[in-house]
Motif scaffolding. Structure first.
Motif, PDB file in Angstrom:
ATOM      1  N   ALA A 106       0.817  -1.218   0.000  1.00  0.00           N
ATOM      2  CA  ALA A 106       0.000   0.000   0.000  1.00  0.00           C
ATOM      3  C   ALA A 106       0.848   1.264   0.000  1.00  0.00           C
ATOM      4  O   ALA A 106       0.373   2.327  -0.390  1.00  0.00           O
ATOM      5  CB  ALA A 106      -0.940   0.004   1.202  1.00  0.00           C
ATOM      6  N   LYS A 107       2.094   1.154   0.411  1.00  0.00           N
ATOM      7  CA  LYS A 107       2.983   2.311   0.498  1.00  0.00           C
ATOM      8  C   LYS A 107       3.865   2.475  -0.733  1.00  0.00           C
ATOM      9  O   LYS A 107       4.648   3.417  -0.815  1.00  0.00           O
ATOM     10  CB  LYS A 107       3.866   2.171   1.737  1.00  0.00           C
ATOM     11  N   GLY A 108       3.742   1.540  -1.677  1.00  0.00           N
ATOM     12  CA  GLY A 108       4.594   1.565  -2.863  1.00  0.00           C
ATOM     13  C   GLY A 108       3.919   2.198  -4.061  1.00  0.00           C
ATOM     14  O   GLY A 108       2.711   2.455  -4.067  1.00  0.00           O
ATOM     15  N   PRO A 109       4.679   2.422  -5.113  1.00  0.00           N
ATOM     16  CA  PRO A 109       4.173   3.109  -6.298  1.00  0.00           C
ATOM     17  C   PRO A 109       3.200   2.274  -7.143  1.00  0.00           C
ATOM     18  O   PRO A 109       2.505   2.823  -7.994  1.00  0.00           O
ATOM     19  CB  PRO A 109       5.446   3.424  -7.089  1.00  0.00           C
ATOM     20  N   LEU A 110       3.129   0.988  -6.915  1.00  0.00           N
ATOM     21  CA  LEU A 110       2.275   0.126  -7.728  1.00  0.00           C
ATOM     22  C   LEU A 110       0.970  -0.260  -7.029  1.00  0.00           C
ATOM     23  O   LEU A 110       0.232  -1.118  -7.520  1.00  0.00           O
ATOM     24  CB  LEU A 110       3.040  -1.143  -8.131  1.00  0.00           C
ATOM     25  N   PHE A 131      -7.814  -6.172  -1.482  1.00  0.00           N
ATOM     26  CA  PHE A 131      -8.669  -5.439  -0.541  1.00  0.00           C
ATOM     27  C   PHE A 131      -7.890  -4.909   0.662  1.00  0.00           C
ATOM     28  O   PHE A 131      -8.152  -3.797   1.134  1.00  0.00           O
ATOM     29  CB  PHE A 131      -9.849  -6.307  -0.113  1.00  0.00           C
ATOM     30  N   ALA A 132      -6.916  -5.679   1.149  1.00  0.00           N
ATOM     31  CA  ALA A 132      -6.091  -5.208   2.263  1.00  0.00           C
ATOM     32  C   ALA A 132      -5.225  -4.022   1.827  1.00  0.00           C
ATOM     33  O   ALA A 132      -5.032  -3.065   2.591  1.00  0.00           O
ATOM     34  CB  ALA A 132      -5.221  -6.335   2.794  1.00  0.00           C
ATOM     35  N   THR A 133      -4.746  -4.083   0.596  1.00  0.00           N
ATOM     36  CA  THR A 133      -3.934  -2.973   0.078  1.00  0.00           C
ATOM     37  C   THR A 133      -4.773  -1.716  -0.046  1.00  0.00           C
ATOM     38  O   THR A 133      -4.335  -0.633   0.355  1.00  0.00           O
ATOM     39  CB  THR A 133      -3.292  -3.349  -1.284  1.00  0.00           C
ATOM     40  N   TYR A 137      -4.160   1.741   1.773  1.00  0.00           N
ATOM     41  CA  TYR A 137      -3.857   2.827   0.856  1.00  0.00           C
ATOM     42  C   TYR A 137      -4.747   4.043   1.125  1.00  0.00           C
ATOM     43  O   TYR A 137      -4.305   5.187   1.094  1.00  0.00           O
ATOM     44  CB  TYR A 137      -4.043   2.352  -0.589  1.00  0.00           C
ATOM     45  N   CYS A 138      -5.997   3.754   1.415  1.00  0.00           N
ATOM     46  CA  CYS A 138      -6.949   4.846   1.696  1.00  0.00           C
ATOM     47  C   CYS A 138      -6.649   5.516   3.017  1.00  0.00           C
ATOM     48  O   CYS A 138      -6.898   6.637   3.256  1.00  0.00           O
ATOM     49  CB  CYS A 138      -8.375   4.312   1.694  1.00  0.00           C
TER      50      CYS A 138
END
Length: 138
Positions: A106-110, A131-133, A137-138
């Motif tokens: 979630a912290k990466g560019p992809l 879904f976890a990402t 991410y949100c």
């Protein structure tokens, strides 16, 4: 610190009773587990810091807790699509899925790209990774 030194440290923390406890209380079942709590891995990760090379070596040991440690040590901005796909295909329970998805992916560019892909997959933990990402991410 070398891979051998980290593995030796992990082996020193091994507690087979925690394997059963995690299975019974949290539904976490994992191959090649040593029985180390997540909180203890966080301490080791903080001591070792970000180290992509060591993180990959830890993942490649196949030791469950070494893989969890990888998710805490790899620098999110350096994660590649190939690594993400390699790792997501190995997820065998919610703990490792969420550790990688929420703590790294979630912290990466992809993140956005993989969210769209993974949420449409059929395999349980690949779908969950999407879904976890997105939740992190949100």
């Amino acid at each position: 610190m070398t891979i051998d030194a980290v593995v030796k440290r992990l082996e020193g923390l091994a507690d087979p009773t925690k394997i059963q406890l995690k299975r019974d209380q949290f539904g976490i079942s994992a191959e090649n587990s040593l029985g180390i709590y997540h909180k203890d891995l966080k301490v080791i990760a903080a001591e070792l810091g970000r180290d992509n090379e060591l993180a990959i070596q830890l993942f490649e040991t196949g030791i469950y807790e070494a893989r969890l440690l990888c998710s805490k040590m790899f620098k999110p901005t350096d994660v590649t699509e190939d690594l993400m796909e390699t790792w997501v295909e190995t997820f065998e329970n919610w703990e490792i899925c969420d550790s990688f998805s929420m703590g790294l992916f979630a912290k990466g560019p992809l993140a956005q790209k993989k969210i769209l892909e993974w949420t449409n997959r059929d395999r349980e933990f690949e779908k969950r990774a999407g879904f976890a990402t997105i939740a992190a991410y949100c």
